[in-house]
Design an enzyme around this catalytic site. Structure first.
Site, PDB file in Angstrom:
ATOM      1  N   HIS A  67     -30.414  16.043   1.699  1.00  0.00           N
ATOM      2  CA  HIS A  67     -29.450  14.976   1.983  1.00  0.00           C
ATOM      3  C   HIS A  67     -28.552  15.369   3.145  1.00  0.00           C
ATOM      4  CE1 HIS A  67     -29.994  12.006  -1.280  1.00  0.00           C
ATOM      5  NE2 HIS A  67     -30.663  13.017  -1.782  1.00  0.00           N
ATOM      6  N   PRO A  68     -28.291  14.425   4.032  1.00  0.00           N
ATOM      7  CA  PRO A  68     -27.431  14.717   5.187  1.00  0.00           C
ATOM      8  C   PRO A  68     -25.964  14.748   4.773  1.00  0.00           C
ATOM      9  CG  PRO A  68     -27.991  12.402   5.163  1.00  0.00           C
ATOM     10  CD  PRO A  68     -28.762  13.044   4.020  1.00  0.00           C
ATOM     11  N   GLU A  87     -26.640   3.091   3.763  1.00  0.00           N
ATOM     12  CA  GLU A  87     -25.688   3.468   2.712  1.00  0.00           C
ATOM     13  C   GLU A  87     -24.378   3.968   3.306  1.00  0.00           C
ATOM     14  OE1 GLU A  87     -29.443   4.612  -0.138  1.00  0.00           O
ATOM     15  OE2 GLU A  87     -28.325   6.226   0.819  1.00  0.00           O
ATOM     16  N   PHE A 119     -22.389  18.165   0.055  1.00  0.00           N
ATOM     17  CA  PHE A 119     -21.705  17.250  -0.857  1.00  0.00           C
ATOM     18  C   PHE A 119     -22.551  15.984  -0.992  1.00  0.00           C
ATOM     19  CE2 PHE A 119     -18.768  13.646  -1.391  1.00  0.00           C
ATOM     20  CZ  PHE A 119     -18.080  14.043  -2.541  1.00  0.00           C
ATOM     21  N   ALA A 122     -23.196   9.090  -4.161  1.00  0.00           N
ATOM     22  CA  ALA A 122     -23.819   7.780  -3.965  1.00  0.00           C
ATOM     23  C   ALA A 122     -22.720   6.860  -3.431  1.00  0.00           C
ATOM     24  CB  ALA A 122     -24.398   7.261  -5.273  1.00  0.00           C
ATOM     25  N   VAL A 123     -22.717   6.642  -2.117  1.00  0.00           N
ATOM     26  CA  VAL A 123     -21.597   5.969  -1.468  1.00  0.00           C
ATOM     27  C   VAL A 123     -21.688   4.451  -1.490  1.00  0.00           C
ATOM     28  CG1 VAL A 123     -21.078   7.938   0.014  1.00  0.00           C
ATOM     29  CG2 VAL A 123     -22.618   6.132   0.844  1.00  0.00           C
TER      30      VAL A 123
END
Length: 170
Positions: A67-68, A87, A119, A122-123
């Site tokens: 994940h970035p 997202e 970090f 789920a934004v």
């Protein structure tokens, strides 16, 4: 796509269509396919969740690390996956002020230095302020707690992505 169409897919077609659900980790889709045929969209989501959670720690960590950073260098360079771009944009992370960008960068670096992975949150549906508050609240946690929270967030991300792609019903 409807569930009956998903159930008609071969393993390779399923991976072609859903291999990007877990960031840069098509093996999760391959494992999820083993639960087919699926009774519902929720069953597909559950299959992806179990595929990730049942994997060994090394594989789960690799998914987390794929994940970035939120509002990080990849986003600034336009090198995120289509899902991640959408997202992050939905949370306003594509329109940060210089001060906000500096704060995100500092928090991303502090978090990675402390835990050894990025970090994850789920934004979708979150605001910049909520994301920053979550960063600050989670930084003092221990690594095991954060590893479990990161997995929970990855599962939420996968659920959002699958919900966007799979229609209810057959």
């Amino acid at each position: 796509m409807k569930v009956d169409a998903i159930n008609a897919l071969s393993a390779s077609a399923f991976e072609d269509i859903f291999g990007d659900i877990a960031e840069e980790s098509p093996w999760v889709a391959s494992q999820a396919f083993r639960a087919a045929p699926f009774a519902s969209r929720d069953a597909v989501i559950d299959a992806f969740t179990h595929a990730l959670l049942d994997a060994d720690d090394e594989d789960r960590l690799a998914v987390i690390c794929a994940h970035p950073d939120l509002a990080g260098k990849l986003a600034a360079a336009g090198h995120l996956t289509e899902d991640s771009t959408s997202e992050q944009a939905s949370a306003g992370l594509d329109s940060l002020t210089d001060a906000e960008r500096e704060e995100f960068t500092a928090l991303n670096e502090s978090y990675k230095a402390r835990f050894g992975f990025p970090f994850i949150l789920a934004v979708k549906g979150a605001t910049k302020r909520q994301i920053l508050d979550s960063f600050r609240a989670r930084l003092p946690e221990d690594r095991d707690t954060e590893f479990q929270e990161a997995l929970k967030q990855v599962c939420r991300i996968m659920a959002f992505r699958l919900t966007d792609r799979i229609e209810e019903g057959y």
